[in-house]
Design an enzyme around this catalytic site. Sequence first.
Site, short mmCIF file in Angstrom:
data_model
loop_
_atom_site.label_atom_id
_atom_site.label_comp_id
_atom_site.label_asym_id
_atom_site.label_seq_id
_atom_site.Cartn_x
_atom_site.Cartn_y
_atom_site.Cartn_z
N HIS A 31 0.84 -1.20 0.00
CA HIS A 31 0.00 0.00 0.00
C HIS A 31 0.87 1.25 0.00
CE1 HIS A 31 0.20 2.06 3.96
NE2 HIS A 31 0.55 0.88 4.44
N CYS A 32 0.27 2.36 -0.40
CA CYS A 32 0.90 3.68 -0.32
C CYS A 32 -0.14 4.62 0.26
CB CYS A 32 1.41 4.13 -1.69
SG CYS A 32 0.12 4.24 -2.95
N ARG A 33 -0.29 5.80 -0.30
CA ARG A 33 -1.33 6.70 0.19
C ARG A 33 -2.64 6.47 -0.52
NH1 ARG A 33 -3.62 11.48 -1.45
NH2 ARG A 33 -4.46 12.81 0.21
N ALA A 60 -2.87 4.14 -3.53
CA ALA A 60 -2.79 2.89 -4.31
C ALA A 60 -2.15 3.06 -5.68
CB ALA A 60 -4.15 2.22 -4.47
N PHE A 109 -3.65 3.86 2.23
CA PHE A 109 -3.75 4.42 3.58
C PHE A 109 -4.87 5.45 3.70
CE2 PHE A 109 -2.42 7.04 7.22
CZ PHE A 109 -2.33 6.03 8.18
#
Length: 564
Positions: free
Chosen positions: A509-511, A513, A538
């Site tokens: 995951h990132c902020r 996607a 996130f």
Amino acid sequence: MSKKVVVIGGVAGGASTAARVRRLDEKAEIIMLEKGPHVSFSNCSLPFHLSGIVENSEKLLMMDPVQFKKKYNIDARVFQEVTHIDKVNKKVTIHNHATGETSDESYDVLVLSPGAKPIVPALPGIDATHVFTVRNVVDIERLQQYVSQDTIENIAVIGGGFIGVEVAENLRLANKNVALIEFAPQVMAPFDDDMVQIIHKEMLDKGIDLRVGDGLASIEDKTVTLQSGKQVKADAVVLAIGVRPDTTLAEDAGLDIGETGAIVVDGNYVTSDPSIYAVGDAIEVFHQILHKKTRLALAGPAQKQARAAADHMYGITNRHRGVIGSSSIQIFDYACATTGINERTAREAGMTVDSVYVISPDKVGLMPNSNPLHFKLIFEVPTGKIVGAQAIGKGNADKRIDVIATLISFGGTVDDLKDLELSYSPMYGTAKDVVNMAALVADNLLAGRFKQVHVSQTRELVESGAYIVDVREEAELKNGMLKGAHNIPLSQLRERMDEIPRDIPVYIHCRSAQRSYNATVALQGAGFTNVKNMAGSFLGTCLYEYFRDTTEGREPIVTNYNFK
């Protein structure tokens, strides 16, 4: 020979039918009968009167009966309630509420547009004087006058559909303490659980006491009691539990009523009596996606039905394609829109579907008013046929949903959407719009190029100790991260791949996607066979988790929420 057309119902579909008949036939005798005090093309802006956005009821009206007569040569009569239809002699019986008199009116063609009536459950206190329903201008004026009293501070709105949410919002904007109570687990049923949590948070942030999963049990003088036994302060109560078709006249006249409880009409909106048409909220329509009869209480379809019915009276036939259900609503700072069916409905109907959840800027990021737009696309597997979409954001969510509504209406697929050429300007969108982006993600999923997990699965992954890689940069972590996640920034990923296990599932995951998608593909290219991108990432997780964590006292799965 010109017709004598009698229209029952002087708002929305009824008024539109009468106006269309006049355009087709200047010599027709048109009588429009409305049991209320006003005629109007739409009551959709009613709740805005409560907050002062609409300053007085006159602004809610398209025109009064005198204006209707002058502009359209339509005899619009208010306070006129039709109590009986005589199909054999083609006449209606009318009760004049202003004078108390009863009279008959003959017709060549009769149009029913009675709308829907509020559902009022048989509960203790339901008939109290401080309990209100909202259906027309009279209802909203009564409510507005009552809540304007200085002693009325706490208001309970029962029901989290369109009307309930709009009423709650506008009462809150009028500085009232508002509790919104919904029996279902969420408000706004057209939205899926993963999207509606954004709405839940916004209502909570704006000071609404939102109670979901708990219904009304009884109404007292200054409180309401919920089915859980909890009590909520309420100097006034607004019932917005739902509506049912107003079919009283149709049933009395022996017209066919369908399996949904609404009036049966054909493709030209003719009822089982060839001289009687019906339009609007009281009729049964065909659902284009689900391929079954349904009801749809929306102003847009009602006005289209009105035109088609009037046209058919003059030999212009209509091919009714069916409805898909497109709608939009403003909820405080957020525009929320939806079309087609949601994922929950599709699965309940036995359809094999998947969905993508994309978070993308609503305009180019360097613009000062750029904000995230949350977009969900639901599509059939393996055909890629689009069956629904939902969008929520501070920008033009409705614009994106209108694009999808058009595609659904013409049987469009993910392939059609990914290549769709849309207008672009940094002020209004991005070169690759969020709808194109969603289609590209869906196309990759259908082709098996990568795998994903939905934002609703994140809690289970965190609590089970799944191996989660956060590919955001180190500076971003101070604002919050998933508990137990391993941080390997995307900028360092290729040098640190040996830290990632190959023998167990890995979730990235990132902020929002997008970076995590790049990381997922990079890992696959390096031989990893069991990696999945986390949709929503996130930001999506924070929005999905926040309302339940806050209202249920649940242990958060994030070290800190971050919504920016």
